[in-house]
Design a protein around this motif. Structure first.
Motif, PDB file in Angstrom:
ATOM      1  N   ILE A  49       0.836  -1.210   0.000  1.00 17.42           N
ATOM      2  CA  ILE A  49       0.000   0.000   0.000  1.00 17.42           C
ATOM      3  C   ILE A  49       0.862   1.246   0.000  1.00 17.42           C
ATOM      4  O   ILE A  49       0.629   2.191  -0.761  1.00 17.42           O
ATOM      5  CB  ILE A  49      -0.954  -0.014   1.220  1.00 17.42           C
ATOM      6  N   ASP A  50       1.900   1.271   0.861  1.00 16.14           N
ATOM      7  CA  ASP A  50       2.778   2.445   0.926  1.00 16.14           C
ATOM      8  C   ASP A  50       3.512   2.653  -0.391  1.00 16.14           C
ATOM      9  O   ASP A  50       3.592   3.780  -0.906  1.00 16.14           O
ATOM     10  CB  ASP A  50       3.799   2.292   2.052  1.00 16.14           C
ATOM     11  N   LYS A  51       4.060   1.584  -0.959  1.00 20.17           N
ATOM     12  CA  LYS A  51       4.842   1.711  -2.192  1.00 20.17           C
ATOM     13  C   LYS A  51       3.968   2.135  -3.375  1.00 20.17           C
ATOM     14  O   LYS A  51       4.357   2.984  -4.178  1.00 20.17           O
ATOM     15  CB  LYS A  51       5.553   0.394  -2.518  1.00 20.17           C
ATOM     16  N   ILE A  52       2.771   1.544  -3.478  1.00 21.69           N
ATOM     17  CA  ILE A  52       1.917   1.832  -4.632  1.00 21.69           C
ATOM     18  C   ILE A  52       1.236   3.190  -4.501  1.00 21.69           C
ATOM     19  O   ILE A  52       1.283   4.021  -5.413  1.00 21.69           O
ATOM     20  CB  ILE A  52       0.865   0.721  -4.823  1.00 21.69           C
ATOM     21  N   PHE A  53       0.613   3.438  -3.334  1.00 17.48           N
ATOM     22  CA  PHE A  53      -0.228   4.632  -3.218  1.00 17.48           C
ATOM     23  C   PHE A  53       0.519   5.865  -2.712  1.00 17.48           C
ATOM     24  O   PHE A  53       0.181   6.981  -3.098  1.00 17.48           O
ATOM     25  CB  PHE A  53      -1.431   4.335  -2.316  1.00 17.48           C
ATOM     26  N   LYS A  54       1.529   5.682  -1.878  1.00 19.36           N
ATOM     27  CA  LYS A  54       2.259   6.835  -1.360  1.00 19.36           C
ATOM     28  C   LYS A  54       3.475   7.188  -2.210  1.00 19.36           C
ATOM     29  O   LYS A  54       3.977   8.311  -2.146  1.00 19.36           O
ATOM     30  CB  LYS A  54       2.699   6.576   0.087  1.00 19.36           C
ATOM     31  N   GLU A  55       3.935   6.231  -3.004  1.00 19.61           N
ATOM     32  CA  GLU A  55       5.103   6.485  -3.843  1.00 19.61           C
ATOM     33  C   GLU A  55       4.761   6.388  -5.333  1.00 19.61           C
ATOM     34  O   GLU A  55       4.960   7.335  -6.086  1.00 19.61           O
ATOM     35  CB  GLU A  55       6.221   5.494  -3.505  1.00 19.61           C
ATOM     36  N   GLY A  56       4.221   5.251  -5.744  1.00 25.26           N
ATOM     37  CA  GLY A  56       3.974   5.023  -7.170  1.00 25.26           C
ATOM     38  C   GLY A  56       2.923   5.939  -7.772  1.00 25.26           C
ATOM     39  O   GLY A  56       3.135   6.539  -8.826  1.00 25.26           O
ATOM     40  N   LEU A  57       1.766   6.062  -7.095  1.00 20.14           N
ATOM     41  CA  LEU A  57       0.649   6.825  -7.655  1.00 20.14           C
ATOM     42  C   LEU A  57       0.650   8.294  -7.258  1.00 20.14           C
ATOM     43  O   LEU A  57      -0.155   9.066  -7.777  1.00 20.14           O
ATOM     44  CB  LEU A  57      -0.681   6.199  -7.217  1.00 20.14           C
ATOM     45  N   LYS A  58       1.530   8.690  -6.386  1.00 16.25           N
ATOM     46  CA  LYS A  58       1.531  10.070  -5.892  1.00 16.25           C
ATOM     47  C   LYS A  58       2.024  11.040  -6.971  1.00 16.25           C
ATOM     48  O   LYS A  58       3.112  10.904  -7.502  1.00 16.25           O
ATOM     49  CB  LYS A  58       2.407  10.193  -4.646  1.00 16.25           C
ATOM     50  N   ASP A  59       1.174  12.027  -7.285  1.00 13.11           N
ATOM     51  CA  ASP A  59       1.532  13.107  -8.220  1.00 13.11           C
ATOM     52  C   ASP A  59       2.041  12.594  -9.560  1.00 13.11           C
ATOM     53  O   ASP A  59       2.966  13.169 -10.142  1.00 13.11           O
ATOM     54  CB  ASP A  59       2.585  14.039  -7.592  1.00 13.11           C
ATOM     55  N   SER A  83      -7.945   5.785  -7.948  1.00  9.48           N
ATOM     56  CA  SER A  83      -7.007   6.788  -7.428  1.00  9.48           C
ATOM     57  C   SER A  83      -6.545   7.722  -8.543  1.00  9.48           C
ATOM     58  O   SER A  83      -6.492   8.947  -8.368  1.00  9.48           O
ATOM     59  CB  SER A  83      -5.804   6.085  -6.790  1.00  9.48           C
ATOM     60  N   ALA A  84      -6.220   7.155  -9.704  1.00  5.95           N
ATOM     61  CA  ALA A  84      -5.765   7.970 -10.836  1.00  5.95           C
ATOM     62  C   ALA A  84      -6.879   8.865 -11.360  1.00  5.95           C
ATOM     63  O   ALA A  84      -6.626   9.993 -11.806  1.00  5.95           O
ATOM     64  CB  ALA A  84      -5.245   7.064 -11.959  1.00  5.95           C
ATOM     65  N   THR A  85      -8.127   8.378 -11.305  1.00  8.82           N
ATOM     66  CA  THR A  85      -9.268   9.175 -11.779  1.00  8.82           C
ATOM     67  C   THR A  85      -9.433  10.431 -10.935  1.00  8.82           C
ATOM     68  O   THR A  85      -9.724  11.515 -11.457  1.00  8.82           O
ATOM     69  CB  THR A  85     -10.554   8.332 -11.745  1.00  8.82           C
ATOM     70  N   ILE A  86      -9.245  10.295  -9.627  1.00  5.94           N
ATOM     71  CA  ILE A  86      -9.321  11.463  -8.746  1.00  5.94           C
ATOM     72  C   ILE A  86      -8.236  12.463  -9.115  1.00  5.94           C
ATOM     73  O   ILE A  86      -8.479  13.675  -9.196  1.00  5.94           O
ATOM     74  CB  ILE A  86      -9.195  11.030  -7.273  1.00  5.94           C
ATOM     75  N   SER A  87      -7.023  11.978  -9.355  1.00  6.38           N
ATOM     76  CA  SER A  87      -5.912  12.861  -9.758  1.00  6.38           C
ATOM     77  C   SER A  87      -6.195  13.526 -11.098  1.00  6.38           C
ATOM     78  O   SER A  87      -5.833  14.674 -11.326  1.00  6.38           O
ATOM     79  CB  SER A  87      -4.605  12.061  -9.849  1.00  6.38           C
ATOM     80  N   ARG A  88      -6.881  12.787 -11.983  1.00  2.79           N
ATOM     81  CA  ARG A  88      -7.229  13.354 -13.287  1.00  2.79           C
ATOM     82  C   ARG A  88      -8.238  14.486 -13.131  1.00  2.79           C
ATOM     83  O   ARG A  88      -8.114  15.546 -13.759  1.00  2.79           O
ATOM     84  CB  ARG A  88      -7.794  12.263 -14.189  1.00  2.79           C
ATOM     85  N   ILE A  89      -9.245  14.272 -12.288  1.00  2.00           N
ATOM     86  CA  ILE A  89     -10.253  15.298 -12.053  1.00  2.00           C
ATOM     87  C   ILE A  89      -9.599  16.547 -11.461  1.00  2.00           C
ATOM     88  O   ILE A  89     -10.000  17.677 -11.758  1.00  2.00           O
ATOM     89  CB  ILE A  89     -11.364  14.755 -11.123  1.00  2.00           C
ATOM     90  N   GLU A  90      -8.576  16.353 -10.653  1.00  2.03           N
ATOM     91  CA  GLU A  90      -7.853  17.474 -10.039  1.00  2.03           C
ATOM     92  C   GLU A  90      -6.872  18.130 -11.010  1.00  2.03           C
ATOM     93  O   GLU A  90      -6.202  19.098 -10.656  1.00  2.03           O
ATOM     94  CB  GLU A  90      -7.107  16.991  -8.798  1.00  2.03           C
ATOM     95  N   GLY A  91      -6.791  17.599 -12.228  1.00  2.00           N
ATOM     96  CA  GLY A  91      -5.925  18.188 -13.240  1.00  2.00           C
ATOM     97  C   GLY A  91      -4.467  17.800 -13.123  1.00  2.00           C
ATOM     98  O   GLY A  91      -3.594  18.448 -13.698  1.00  2.00           O
ATOM     99  N   ILE A  92      -4.177  16.713 -12.390  1.00  2.00           N
ATOM    100  CA  ILE A  92      -2.784  16.308 -12.161  1.00  2.00           C
ATOM    101  C   ILE A  92      -2.342  15.229 -13.137  1.00  2.00           C
ATOM    102  O   ILE A  92      -1.236  15.266 -13.671  1.00  2.00           O
ATOM    103  CB  ILE A  92      -2.608  15.801 -10.709  1.00  2.00           C
ATOM    104  N   THR A  93      -3.229  14.284 -13.405  1.00  2.00           N
ATOM    105  CA  THR A  93      -2.845  13.063 -14.118  1.00  2.00           C
ATOM    106  C   THR A  93      -3.620  12.894 -15.422  1.00  2.00           C
ATOM    107  O   THR A  93      -4.807  13.194 -15.490  1.00  2.00           O
ATOM    108  CB  THR A  93      -3.097  11.839 -13.209  1.00  2.00           C
ATOM    109  N   LYS A  94      -2.931  12.381 -16.440  1.00  2.00           N
ATOM    110  CA  LYS A  94      -3.564  12.001 -17.694  1.00  2.00           C
ATOM    111  C   LYS A  94      -3.609  10.478 -17.754  1.00  2.00           C
ATOM    112  O   LYS A  94      -2.598   9.804 -17.515  1.00  2.00           O
ATOM    113  CB  LYS A  94      -2.774  12.546 -18.887  1.00  2.00           C
ATOM    114  N   ILE A  95      -4.782   9.928 -18.038  1.00  2.00           N
ATOM    115  CA  ILE A  95      -4.954   8.482 -18.102  1.00  2.00           C
ATOM    116  C   ILE A  95      -4.887   8.020 -19.555  1.00  2.00           C
ATOM    117  O   ILE A  95      -5.567   8.569 -20.417  1.00  2.00           O
ATOM    118  CB  ILE A  95      -6.302   8.069 -17.484  1.00  2.00           C
ATOM    119  N   ILE A  96      -4.043   7.018 -19.817  1.00  2.00           N
ATOM    120  CA  ILE A  96      -3.917   6.458 -21.161  1.00  2.00           C
ATOM    121  C   ILE A  96      -4.242   4.965 -21.101  1.00  2.00           C
ATOM    122  O   ILE A  96      -3.437   4.167 -20.618  1.00  2.00           O
ATOM    123  CB  ILE A  96      -2.508   6.664 -21.744  1.00  2.00           C
TER     124      ILE A  96
END
Length: 324
Positions: A49-59, A83-96
């Motif tokens: 959880i820490d590696k994926i969500f706090k490191e991998g998926l962060k920003d 998680s990525a969808t939330i970041s996309r809505i916030e304008g941070i992440t592009k989903i491919i």
């Protein structure tokens, strides 16, 4: 000189697809793209959880999801996608989305343009790499403006058609509200002069495709700002868009019918559709009397407070051929 920040890429996949996931990760790395691939990043004893969500998926800048029959059923892949969808809505992440196997596309990804690796892997991986490096195959602009104009759509003139297409091509889902345009901005986006833009906007307004704000001191333009209505995106349904506007309408209607009464934030959470598109869909449903709408102060960025199902909601879902 300030060094440019390296883009963060996260690779989401089902472990049943490890072989092709590794191949894609290696191809990205060979092209100067540092992909976060779990087998390279997570060591024995690490917290998943820490590696994926706090490191991998962060920003992350890009969330690359490999779509297969296994991944669309994977609990982990779906959690990562949420998680990525939330970041996309916030304008941070592009989903491919990357199609590696003919499979059903998840609902929240159907409005995206995905890359198909099932037909031609080399061509597909080149598209992915070019997209991340922001390399596009846009042709050089020619001197003759008429060779660049789209053909008339429906009953619209060539000017009205091409202004409408410019509005569609420049929409921004990261914004909470509908994007507005000044006359000066339309000059930059199109090949028309001031007089032609005035005529084109008047035509689009007469057809209900744009809303016009008028005030003093906007010469040589006859308007201050304009913004597209939901009708514009439905009218130009034959033009390639990065989402399906009528699909949004059906998704929102189905969610309202299932929940019976739902707020804007709840609707966004369930459908994963950004506010600006929810507003377009809800306005359509309101205008055609398909749902009941309650409006109170403090509902921003949504144009409503609650949508409530009615008899006509179920009828619409059973007979969705009322698309205009």
């Amino acid at each position: 000189m300030r060094q440019k920040r390296q883009k963060k890429i996260f690779l989401s996949y089902s472990h049943s697809d490890s072989e092709i996931a590794l191949k894609i990760a290696n191809d990205l790395n060979s092209s100067g793209i540092n992909a976060w691939y779990d087998k390279w990043e997570i060591n024995p004893g690490d917290s998943l959880i820490d590696k994926i969500f706090k490191e991998g998926l962060k920003d992350i800048d890009y969330f690359i999801i490999l779509l297969s029959n296994s991944s669309v059923k994977s609990k982990w892949v779906n959690i990562e996608l949420n998680s990525a969808t939330i970041s996309r809505i916030e304008g941070i992440t592009k989903i491919i989305p990357i199609l590696i196997e003919k499979s059903e596309i998840p609902l929240q990804l159907r409005s995206f343009l995905w890359i198909d690796l099932t037909e031609n892997y080399q061509e597909g991986i080149k598209k992915l790499i070019n997209s991340i490096h922001e390399i596009y195959d846009k042709p050089t602009i020619k001197n003759s403006r008429f060779t660049l104009l789209h053909d008339n759509i429906g009953t619209l003139s060539k000017v009205g058609t091409n202004i409408g297409i410019a509005l569609i091509e420049n929409q921004d889902f990261t914004l909470k509200y509908e994007k507005s345009y000044s006359g000066k901005r339309l000059l930059e986006l199109t090949l028309f002069n001031e007089e032609e833009i005035n005529e084109g906007i008047e035509e689009l307004e007469e057809n209900g495709l744009v809303k016009v704000q008028k005030y003093m001191g906007t010469g040589p333009f006859n308007f201050g700002t304009i913004e597209p209505t939901y009708m514009l995106f439905l009218y130009f349904k034959e033009v390639e868009q990065n989402y399906n506007p009528f699909e949004d309408i059906k998704i929102v209607a189905a969610t309202v019918e299932a929940k019976k009464n739902i707020s804007g934030p709840e609707l966004m959470e369930v459908t994963k559709i950004p506010p600006v598109r929810i507003n377009r869909a809800s306005t359509y449903l309101e205008d055609f009397g398909i749902v009941n709408v309650k409006k109170y102060l403090g509902s921003a960025p949504f144009l409503f407070s609650y949508l409530t199902a009615k008899r006509k909601t179920k009828y619409f879902l059973q007979n969705p051929n009322v698309e205009i």
